[in-house]
Design a protein around this motif. Structure first.
Motif, mmCIF file in Angstrom:
data_model
loop_
_atom_site.group_PDB
_atom_site.id
_atom_site.type_symbol
_atom_site.label_atom_id
_atom_site.label_comp_id
_atom_site.label_asym_id
_atom_site.label_seq_id
_atom_site.Cartn_x
_atom_site.Cartn_y
_atom_site.Cartn_z
ATOM 1 N N CYS A 111 0.847 -1.191 0.000
ATOM 2 C CA CYS A 111 0.000 0.000 0.000
ATOM 3 C C CYS A 111 0.885 1.244 0.000
ATOM 4 N N LEU A 112 0.271 2.389 -0.194
ATOM 5 C CA LEU A 112 1.005 3.650 -0.193
ATOM 6 C C LEU A 112 1.292 4.086 1.234
ATOM 7 N N TRP A 113 2.539 4.505 1.481
ATOM 8 C CA TRP A 113 2.933 5.074 2.763
ATOM 9 C C TRP A 113 3.268 6.559 2.572
ATOM 10 N N VAL A 114 2.769 7.380 3.457
ATOM 11 C CA VAL A 114 3.120 8.806 3.470
ATOM 12 C C VAL A 114 3.555 9.175 4.894
ATOM 13 N N ASN A 115 4.864 9.003 5.156
ATOM 14 C CA ASN A 115 5.900 8.461 4.302
ATOM 15 C C ASN A 115 6.304 7.067 4.788
ATOM 16 N N SER A 116 6.957 6.318 3.915
ATOM 17 C CA SER A 116 7.586 5.076 4.350
ATOM 18 C C SER A 116 8.504 5.363 5.531
#
Length: 338
Positions: A111-116
């Protein structure tokens, strides 16, 4: 279960709530969860099959599927909390297991991380930021990082022409125990401080030439969007070296960066592996833009209040789109939001 955005932060975080409300307005399901709730208030069941994790966690009487997480927004979650009636050594073991287990499963999700978390940790190193900023075409001050007093003395006279500043490498916030904390702002190093240079041997120090400013810019990059704010730091004596020293007194206004500078800022954030980054720039009296640093977790709520710029809504838009909605590096039109 329908897709949802997981917001990792503490319960009283007003910035997280702003993003949550923006997500809800566009019809996206959300959950604000503090990692401190695991393991005492969260039950996790995760199973690895076919190279992916499936399962769920239960929180406040509701089950949340891991595979339904569309995006994860990392704000300011607290550390994992275990029972305090165990010996300290056992508590430390349990906390580390919680971090590696729950945190490891989340890191493994597609999934998308904001932020990794890993990218954010890497991006916090200022020497790396400065190098990559130069590589993408941003102007960067001459910078010395050293614990050698002789190197500082040479830099002071030969490069800085006796106009030098010192700034910390890891941020300006120092815990002081309990509710106390200390702030270290950018400071000017004059000739009178050279007698104290032996203290430089104690650790790494960062020095740069003092750069004349017309004003400053905080450029917040969120995906392909650029939200820039002009900071009139030179109007107040207390803010001239470091506007953070008078952040509630200086004037803030929406600002449009030159297209070339904006693209370089976006390119830097992408090179750092980030989706979100808050860049600080100096604008000189001659109109040159000088990069200072990038804060991977920079604050933005007070700027939204001061300027009306849509920080929360822009973050929510990126989160609701997920990985498939995020443009590839250097692709797609930039949006300078006003």
């Amino acid at each position: 279960m329908e897709p949802y955005v997981l917001i990792l932060s503490y319960p009283g975080d007003s910035s997280a709530r702003r993003v949550q409300h923006a997500l809800q307005r566009c019809g996206c399901a959300t959950l604000v969860l503090d990692t401190a709730a695991f393991p005492q208030a969260v039950t996790l069941t995760a199973l690895l099959r076919d190279a992916s994790w499936s399962g769920s966690f239960c929180y406040q009487g509701k089950r949340y599927d891991l595979e339904a997480i569309r995006s994860i927004y990392v704000r300011r979650p607290h550390h994992y909390q275990v029972r305090e009636d165990f010996p300290e050594l056992i508590q430390l073991f349990l906390e580390n297991e919680a971090y590696r287990g729950f945190g490891g499963v989340l890191r493994s999700l597609d999934c998308l991380w904001v932020n990794s978390l890993d990218a954010q940790r890497r991006a916090s190193f200022k020497p790396l930021q400065l190098k990559l900023a130069q590589e993408v075409g941003l102007r960067v001050p001459a910078t010395l990082i050293t614990n050698d007093p002789d190197a500082v003395r040479s830099f002071f006279f030969e490069v800085c022409q006796e106009q030098m500043i010192y700034k910390t490498l890891h941020g300006n916030f120092l815990p002081g125990g309990g509710d106390r904390y200390h702030l270290i702002f950018t400071s000017r190093v004059g000739r009178e401080r050279l007698a104290e240079l032996e203290q430089v041997r104690l650790t790494a120090h960062l020095f740069q030439p003092l750069i004349e400013k017309a004003y400053e810019v905080r450029a917040t990059i969120i995906g392909q969007a650029v939200l820039a704010v002009r900071i009139d730091s030179q109007e107040l004596e207390a803010a001239r070296l470091d506007w953070r020293a008078a952040c509630y007194q200086v004037r803030y206004r929406p600002y449009s960066l030159p297209e070339a500078v904006a693209r370089r800022c976006v390119a830097l954030v992408q090179r750092l592996g980030l989706v979100f980054g808050a860049l600080d720039l100096i604008v000189t009296p001659e109109g040159d833009y000088i990069f200072l640093e990038c804060n991977p977790g920079g604050q933005w709520e007070w700027l939204e209040v001061e300027t009306g710029l849509p920080f929360a809504a822009t973050i929510a838009q990126v989160l609701s789109s997920g990985k498939e909605g995020l443009a590839l590096p250097c692709e797609g039109p930039l949006m300078q939001l006003q």
